[in-house]
Design an enzyme around this catalytic site. Structure first.
Site, mmCIF file in Angstrom:
data_model
loop_
_atom_site.group_PDB
_atom_site.id
_atom_site.type_symbol
_atom_site.label_atom_id
_atom_site.label_comp_id
_atom_site.label_asym_id
_atom_site.label_seq_id
_atom_site.Cartn_x
_atom_site.Cartn_y
_atom_site.Cartn_z
ATOM 1 N N PRO A 13 0.778 -1.323 -0.009
ATOM 2 C CA PRO A 13 0.063 -0.244 0.007
ATOM 3 C C PRO A 13 0.710 1.292 -0.120
ATOM 4 C CG PRO A 13 -0.144 -1.079 2.140
ATOM 5 C CD PRO A 13 0.560 -2.032 1.311
ATOM 6 N N ASN A 14 0.505 2.313 -1.011
ATOM 7 C CA ASN A 14 0.902 3.630 -0.912
ATOM 8 C C ASN A 14 2.144 3.842 -1.733
ATOM 9 O OD1 ASN A 14 -1.270 4.941 0.737
ATOM 10 N ND2 ASN A 14 -0.331 3.658 2.406
ATOM 11 N N ARG A 21 4.774 11.181 -2.134
ATOM 12 C CA ARG A 21 4.719 10.839 -0.867
ATOM 13 C C ARG A 21 6.049 11.106 -0.140
ATOM 14 N NH1 ARG A 21 4.593 4.362 1.314
ATOM 15 N NH2 ARG A 21 4.164 5.074 3.294
ATOM 16 N N TYR A 26 11.177 8.970 1.164
ATOM 17 C CA TYR A 26 11.162 7.951 0.320
ATOM 18 C C TYR A 26 11.594 8.358 -0.998
ATOM 19 C CZ TYR A 26 7.734 5.799 3.533
ATOM 20 O OH TYR A 26 7.257 5.302 4.634
ATOM 21 N N ASN A 77 8.156 -5.550 -0.848
ATOM 22 C CA ASN A 77 8.180 -4.275 0.063
ATOM 23 C C ASN A 77 6.656 -4.202 0.495
ATOM 24 O OD1 ASN A 77 7.866 -2.034 1.181
ATOM 25 N ND2 ASN A 77 8.760 -0.969 -0.095
ATOM 26 N N ALA A 80 3.223 -0.692 4.810
ATOM 27 C CA ALA A 80 2.790 -0.706 6.176
ATOM 28 C C ALA A 80 2.189 -1.969 6.740
ATOM 29 C CB ALA A 80 1.780 -0.002 6.290
ATOM 30 N N HIS A 83 4.474 -4.379 9.121
ATOM 31 C CA HIS A 83 4.233 -4.284 10.505
ATOM 32 C C HIS A 83 2.942 -4.553 11.061
ATOM 33 C CE1 HIS A 83 7.500 -1.423 9.508
ATOM 34 N NE2 HIS A 83 6.757 -0.825 8.726
ATOM 35 N N ASP A 90 1.718 -15.580 7.041
ATOM 36 C CA ASP A 90 1.229 -16.739 6.775
ATOM 37 C C ASP A 90 1.292 -17.194 5.336
ATOM 38 O OD1 ASP A 90 0.647 -17.122 9.233
ATOM 39 O OD2 ASP A 90 -1.624 -16.761 9.228
ATOM 40 N N GLU A 101 13.145 -9.346 1.903
ATOM 41 C CA GLU A 101 12.471 -8.336 2.499
ATOM 42 C C GLU A 101 12.835 -6.986 2.091
ATOM 43 O OE1 GLU A 101 11.482 -8.234 6.558
ATOM 44 O OE2 GLU A 101 10.243 -6.314 6.639
ATOM 45 N N HIS A 103 12.760 -2.334 2.290
ATOM 46 C CA HIS A 103 12.170 -1.223 2.485
ATOM 47 C C HIS A 103 12.724 -0.180 1.647
ATOM 48 C CE1 HIS A 103 9.354 -3.122 5.283
ATOM 49 N NE2 HIS A 103 10.347 -3.749 5.577
ATOM 50 N N LEU A 104 12.317 1.013 1.243
ATOM 51 C CA LEU A 104 13.203 2.070 0.994
ATOM 52 C C LEU A 104 13.737 2.913 2.090
ATOM 53 C CD1 LEU A 104 10.033 2.799 -1.230
ATOM 54 C CD2 LEU A 104 12.218 3.433 -2.295
ATOM 55 N N SER A 105 13.088 2.779 3.133
ATOM 56 C CA SER A 105 13.522 3.839 4.259
ATOM 57 C C SER A 105 14.117 2.911 5.297
ATOM 58 C CB SER A 105 12.400 4.363 5.002
ATOM 59 O OG SER A 105 11.413 3.776 5.367
ATOM 60 N N ARG A 110 13.375 4.811 12.569
ATOM 61 C CA ARG A 110 12.089 5.516 12.360
ATOM 62 C C ARG A 110 11.306 5.433 13.690
ATOM 63 N NH1 ARG A 110 9.210 5.058 6.828
ATOM 64 N NH2 ARG A 110 8.059 6.865 7.616
ATOM 65 N N ARG A 114 7.380 0.901 13.618
ATOM 66 C CA ARG A 114 8.033 0.304 12.352
ATOM 67 C C ARG A 114 9.074 -0.681 12.521
ATOM 68 N NH1 ARG A 114 5.561 3.800 8.395
ATOM 69 N NH2 ARG A 114 5.221 5.985 9.052
HETATM 70 C C1 DQA Z 1 8.074 1.164 3.751
HETATM 71 C C2 DQA Z 1 8.369 1.539 5.135
HETATM 72 C C3 DQA Z 1 6.970 1.276 6.113
HETATM 73 O O1 DQA Z 1 7.022 1.534 7.342
HETATM 74 C C4 DQA Z 1 5.924 2.256 5.432
HETATM 75 O O2 DQA Z 1 4.760 1.802 6.036
HETATM 76 C C5 DQA Z 1 5.765 2.505 3.829
HETATM 77 C C6 DQA Z 1 7.059 2.097 3.205
HETATM 78 C C7 DQA Z 1 9.527 1.602 3.234
HETATM 79 O O3 DQA Z 1 9.672 1.167 1.916
HETATM 80 O O4 DQA Z 1 10.456 2.301 3.654
HETATM 81 O O5 DQA Z 1 4.775 2.308 3.285
HETATM 82 O O6 DQA Z 1 7.896 -0.121 3.579
#
Ligand code: DQA
Length: 150
Positions: A13-14, A21, A26, A77, A80, A83, A90, A101, A103-105, A110, A114
């Site tokens: 998501p997002n 964003r 990011y 990725n 959210a 978390h 599962d 796994e 994550h950009l950040s 943070r 997270r």
């Molecule tokens: C994220 C980190 C997550 O905490 C956040 O909710 C995201 C992006 C990242 O790529 O840094 O949506 O997965």
């Protein structure tokens, strides 16, 4: 050899909002731009790439289930959902393939909420904090892991 190895890159998501964003966190690249770069890296590494994004948890679960016999490695990725989602954990645990796994950040630098990731519990490895470059790093790692399998 990584020729003909299929890699599935899933985005949660997002992540469709990258570029607008929170660019200070990011970066300014859109998901489309990231996909273009990742496609070039996949071609260079001889990997067959599927790249997807959804805002829906159930859709991610279905894609992961469907990946069971259709891909040699997953990069995820989950945004959210990393978390919060035991359902995604599962589904990933059904797979008998390596999971990276992503994550950009740097989620550990943070907010505390997270710091826990359900995905980490089943991930072969985690890449975080390198921004959009993390996608290419994940593909490089994927090629390495798959070449060691042969
Ligand atoms: C994220 C980190 C997550 O905490 C956040 O909710 C995201 C992006 C990242 O790529 O840094 O949506 O997965």
């Amino acid at each position: 050899m990584t020729a003909n190895k299929r890699i599935l890159v899933l985005n949660g998501p997002n992540l469709n909002m990258l570029g607008v964003r929170e660019p200070d966190i990011y970066g300014s690249a859109t998901l489309g731009e990231i996909e273009k770069t990742v496609r070039a890296t996949a071609t260079k590494l001889g990997l067959e790439l599927t790249f997807k994004q959804t805002n829906l948890e159930g859709e991610l679960v279905s894609w992961i289930q469907n990946a069971r016999f259709q891909t040699e490695l997953i990069v995820i990725n989950a945004g959210a959902f990393s978390h919060t989602s035991i359902a995604i954990l599962d589904a990933l645990q059904l797979l008998e393939i390596p999971i990276i796994e992503l994550h950009l950040s740097n989620i550990f630098a943070r907010e505390e909420f997270r710091h826990n990731s359900y995905i980490s519990k089943c991930a072969t490895g985690v890449i975080c904090g390198f921004g959009a470059a993390g996608y290419n790093l994940a593909l490089e790692a994927a090629a390495q892991i798959l070449s060691e399998q042969d």
